[in-house]
Enzyme design. Structure first.
Site, short mmCIF file in Angstrom:
data_model
loop_
_atom_site.label_atom_id
_atom_site.label_comp_id
_atom_site.label_asym_id
_atom_site.label_seq_id
_atom_site.Cartn_x
_atom_site.Cartn_y
_atom_site.Cartn_z
N LYS A 282 0.84 -1.20 0.00
CA LYS A 282 0.00 0.00 0.00
C LYS A 282 0.88 1.25 0.00
O LYS A 282 1.99 1.22 0.54
CB LYS A 282 -0.85 0.04 1.29
N ASP A 352 -2.81 -7.58 -1.53
CA ASP A 352 -3.55 -6.66 -0.66
C ASP A 352 -5.03 -7.07 -0.52
O ASP A 352 -5.74 -6.54 0.33
CB ASP A 352 -3.44 -5.23 -1.19
N ARG A 356 -10.14 -11.57 2.29
CA ARG A 356 -11.02 -12.62 1.77
C ARG A 356 -10.32 -14.00 1.82
O ARG A 356 -10.99 -15.02 1.89
CB ARG A 356 -11.47 -12.26 0.34
N1 BES Z 1 -7.99 -3.78 4.66
C1 BES Z 1 -8.21 -3.38 3.33
C2 BES Z 1 -9.55 -2.66 3.14
C3 BES Z 1 -9.68 -1.32 3.80
C4 BES Z 1 -9.39 -0.19 3.09
C5 BES Z 1 -10.14 -1.23 5.09
C6 BES Z 1 -9.53 1.05 3.69
C7 BES Z 1 -10.30 0.01 5.69
C8 BES Z 1 -10.00 1.14 4.98
C9 BES Z 1 -8.22 -4.60 2.42
O1 BES Z 1 -7.41 -5.64 2.80
C10 BES Z 1 -7.73 -4.14 1.08
O2 BES Z 1 -6.60 -3.75 1.01
N2 BES Z 1 -8.58 -4.22 0.06
C11 BES Z 1 -8.25 -3.82 -1.24
C12 BES Z 1 -8.76 -4.87 -2.19
C13 BES Z 1 -8.31 -4.68 -3.61
C14 BES Z 1 -6.83 -4.96 -3.72
C15 BES Z 1 -9.10 -5.61 -4.48
C16 BES Z 1 -8.91 -2.48 -1.52
O3 BES Z 1 -10.06 -2.29 -1.12
O4 BES Z 1 -8.26 -1.62 -2.09
ZN ZN Z 2 -7.03 -5.76 4.82
MN MN Z 3 -5.41 -5.40 2.11
#
Ligand code: BES
Ligand code: ZN
Ligand code: MN
Length: 504
Positions: A282, A352, A356
Site C-alpha cells: 500500500k 492486498d 477474503r
Molecule cells: N484492509 C483493506 C480494506 C480497507 C481499506 C479497510 C480502507 C479500511 C480502509 C483490504 O485488505 C484491502 O486492502 N482491500 C483492497 C482490495 C483490492 C486490492 C481488491 C482495496 O479495497 O483496495
Molecule cells: Zn485488509
Molecule cells: Mn489489504
C-alpha cells in the site's frame, strides 16, 4: 469508561460537578426538555430565557455550560441540544439522546461527577434509559494506555461517574436495563481498545491471547490453533497471508453454548493485525490506519464476551483468523496459487486482497459444523467507503430475511447498516486462468465482488451474511456524538442485538 450510578435525588439537589439538562430547538428554541422542572424552578423559570440570551438554539449536538450561581447544588448546568421536540404521540429518538449525551460527555472530560435526568425524558421507557446509559459510557471513553505525564494534559480523563436520576434506583427492571447496557458498552470498549492498540504490540499470537483473556473467564470455551495446527488443517489462506510476517498466524475458536438454545450462529471476524498490503504494498498514507484491519475480529471477540455475560439462550461460535500481512522474502507473490481449507484453489493476483483469503478458510471451517447462520464481519474493502462512507456499513447475504434482520438490528441498537446486493453477473470477473478462483475481480463494485468471492466458500444450505465494516470500524475524522477518534466498536451493538433477538 465513565461509571454509572443511579439516584432518585432531584437534579437541582444532586451533589455533582455538573448537571445535564436537555433543550429542544422547537418554537424558535431553546425549550427545556422534560425532566428539568425543578432546575428551572431554582432559576425562577428563567433557564430557557437565559440560555436564549446566550445564543443557545437547542440544535442537535449543541453543548452549553452555564454557572449554577448557587441556585442549585451543582456549580454548573450543561444544556444539551436535542433538536426539534418529537411530534405528538412520538418520543425523543433514543439515538438522538445517545449522541447528545455522548457529545456532552466529551465536552465535560476532566469533570469527576455529572448528573442527568434525561433517562426519563420519554417517561418510563427502558429503551430511553438504555440509550442514556450507553451515551454516558460510550461518550466517556478515552484510550490513554500510551500517555505518560509528558502529554497527559492533552487528553483529559473521561468523566468519572455519571449519576442517572430514576424514579426508583432499587427497581429490578431499572437495574437490569442498566446492567445490560453496561455489559454491551464494556464490550464496545474492549473492541475499541483492541483496534487502537498499536500493531507492534498486537501480533497474531497476542491477539489470540486477548481473545482467551476476554472470553475464557466468562465461560466460553476458547481454543487457539497455532501455525503447525493450521498447516495440519489445510488452512492455505491464513498461512499464505501470514507467510510474509515473522509473527506467524493463529486461528481462534470461541464457543458459547446455552442449554436452552434452539439456534446456532457462527461469527467470523477478519483479524489482520496490520495490513501493509504485502508485496502489493500500500502507499504510506493508506497504511496509516491499517492497525484497524482486525476490527471485525475485535467485534466478534467483544460480542462473544457480551453474549456470555448476558447468558443469552443461543449457541454462538466466534472465529478469529489472525495474521499480519507483510512483504518479505517469505511472502506470497502475486500469481501464487493457494489451496484453501476444503480444497478450492485461489490465484493471488493482489496480495492486498488478503482479508477474503483468511475469511474463506474459516467460512469453510465454520460450515463444517452446519450452523443455522454464518455471519462474517470484515474491514474488507476500500470500495465500502466509496459506496457508503464511514458511518454506514454494508450487509450482503444469501438470504433476504437474514439481511433485513441484520439491518433492523443495527438500527435498533443505534448503528447504521444498509443492504447491498451480490449480483451474479460480477462472479465471472473472479475467474482465474490457472486456479478455481482469482482473489480480485471487477474493480467497479469492488465491495460486491469481495462478497461474491466469500460466497463461493459458503456451504449449500447455510444462511450467510457478510458485513463490510471498512469505514465505520474506525473514525479517521473528528469525534462526534459518542464516537471517538480511532476504533469505534462497530458493529458490536448490532451483533448483540441480532443475537438477543435470535435467542428469543
Ligand atoms: N484492509 C483493506 C480494506 C480497507 C481499506 C479497510 C480502507 C479500511 C480502509 C483490504 O485488505 C484491502 O486492502 N482491500 C483492497 C482490495 C483490492 C486490492 C481488491 C482495496 O479495497 O483496495
Ligand atoms: Zn485488509
Ligand atoms: Mn489489504
Amino acid at each position: 469508561m465513565t461509571a454509572v450510578s443511579l439516584t432518585k435525588t432531584a437534579l437541582s439537589e444532586v451533589k455533582a460537578d455538573a448537571i445535564l439538562v436537555g433543550v429542544t430547538s422547537s418554537r424558535g428554541g431553546p425549550q427545556l426538555a422534560p425532566g428539568a422542572t425543578d432546575v428551572d424552578k431554582a432559576f425562577k423559570k428563567q433557564l430557557a430565557a437565559t440560555l436564549k440570551s446566550m445564543g443557545v438554539t437547542g440544535d442537535k449536538g449543541e453543548v452549553t455550560k452555564l454557572p449554577g450561581t448557587g441556585r442549585i447544588s451543582a456549580p454548573t448546568v450543561v444544556a444539551v441540544g436535542l433538536g426539534p421536540e418529537p411530534a405528538r404521540g412520538e418520543r425523543f429518538d433514543p439515538e438522538v439522546l445517545r449522541r447528545a449525551i455522548g457529545s456532552a460527555m466529551r465536552a465535560l472530560a476532566g469533570t469527576p461527577r455529572v448528573a442527568t435526568a434525561l433517562g426519563s425524558v420519554n417517561g418510563n421507557d427502558d429503551e430511553t434509559l438504555r440509550a442514556v446509559v450507553e451515551g454516558v459510557q460510550l461518550g466517556g471513553y478515552a484510550f490513554t494506555r500510551y500517555r505518560t505525564a509528558a502529554s497527559a494534559k492533552k487528553a483529559k480523563r473521561p468523566v468519572g461517574t455519571a449519576l442517572v436520576v430514576v424514579p426508583d434506583p432499587r427497581d429490578k427492571q431499572t437495574k437490569a436495563v442498566v446492567d445490560r447496557a453496561t455489559v454491551v458498552t464494556d464490550s464496545v470498549t474492549l473492541a475499541r481498545d483492541l483496534v487502537n492498540t498499536p500493531p507492534g504490540d498486537l501480533r497474531p499470537a497476542d491477539f489470540a491471547q486477548a481473545a482467551v483473556d476476554a472470553c475464557a473467564p466468562v465461560g466460553c470455551e476458547v481454543e487457539v490453533l497455532d501455525d503447525d495446527a493450521l498447516r495440519e488443517g489445510g488452512y492455505g489462506g491464513i498461512l499464505g497471508v501470514g507467510a510474509g510476517s515473522s509473527h506467524p498466524p493463529r486461528l481462534v475458536r470461541i464457543g458459547y453454548t446455552s442449554k436452552k438454545a434452539r439456534t446456532t450462529v457462527h461469527l467470523v471476524g477478519k483479524g489482520i493485525t496490520f495490513d501493509s498490503g504485502g508485496l502489493s504494498l500500500k502507499p504510506a498514507q493508506a497504511m496509516e490506519w491499517m492497525k484497524s484491519d482486525m476490527g471485525g475480529a475485535a467485534s466478534v471477540i467483544a460480542t462473544l464476551r457480551a453474549v456470555a455475560r448476558l447468558g443469552l439462550d443461543i449457541n454462538v461460535v466466534g472465529w478469529v483468523p489472525t495474521a499480519e500481512n507483510m512483504p518479505s522474502g517469505h511472502a506470497i507473490r502475486p500469481s501464487d496459487v493457494l489451496t484453501m481449507r476444503g480444497g478450492k484453489t485461489v490465484e493471488v493476483l493482489n496480495t492486498d486482497a488478503e482479508g477474503r483469503l483468511i475469511m474463506a478458510d474459516v467460512i469453510v471451517r465454520a460450515g463444517e459444523e452446519k450452523p443455522d447462520y454464518i455471519i462474517d464481519v470484515a474491514t474488507l474493502t476500500g470500495a465500502q467507503l466509496v459506496a457508503l462512507g464511514s458511518h454506514v456499513y454494508a450487509v450482503m447475504a444469501n438470504d433476504d430475511d437474514l439481511r433485513s434482520e441484520l439491518v433492523d438490528s443495527a438500527g435498533a441498537a443505534g448503528e447504521q447498516a444498509w443492504p447491498m446486493p451480490l449480483p451474479e453477473e460480477l462472479r465471472k470477473s473472479l475467474d482465474s486462468e490457472v486456479a478455481d478462483l482469482a482473489n480480485i475481480g471487477d474493480r467497479n463494485g469492488g465491495m460486491l465482488t469481495a462478497g461474491l468471492f466469500l460466497k463461493e466458500f459458503v456451504p449449500a444450505g447455510v444462511r450467510w451474511a457478510h458485513l463490510d465494516i471498512a469505514g465505520p470500524a474506525y473514525n479517521q475524522g473528528e469525534p462526534h456524538g459518542y464516537t471517538p477518534k480511532g476504533g469505534t466498536g462497530v458493529p458490536v451493538r448490532s451483533l448483540v442485538e441480532f443475537l438477543a433477538r435470535a435467542a428469543r
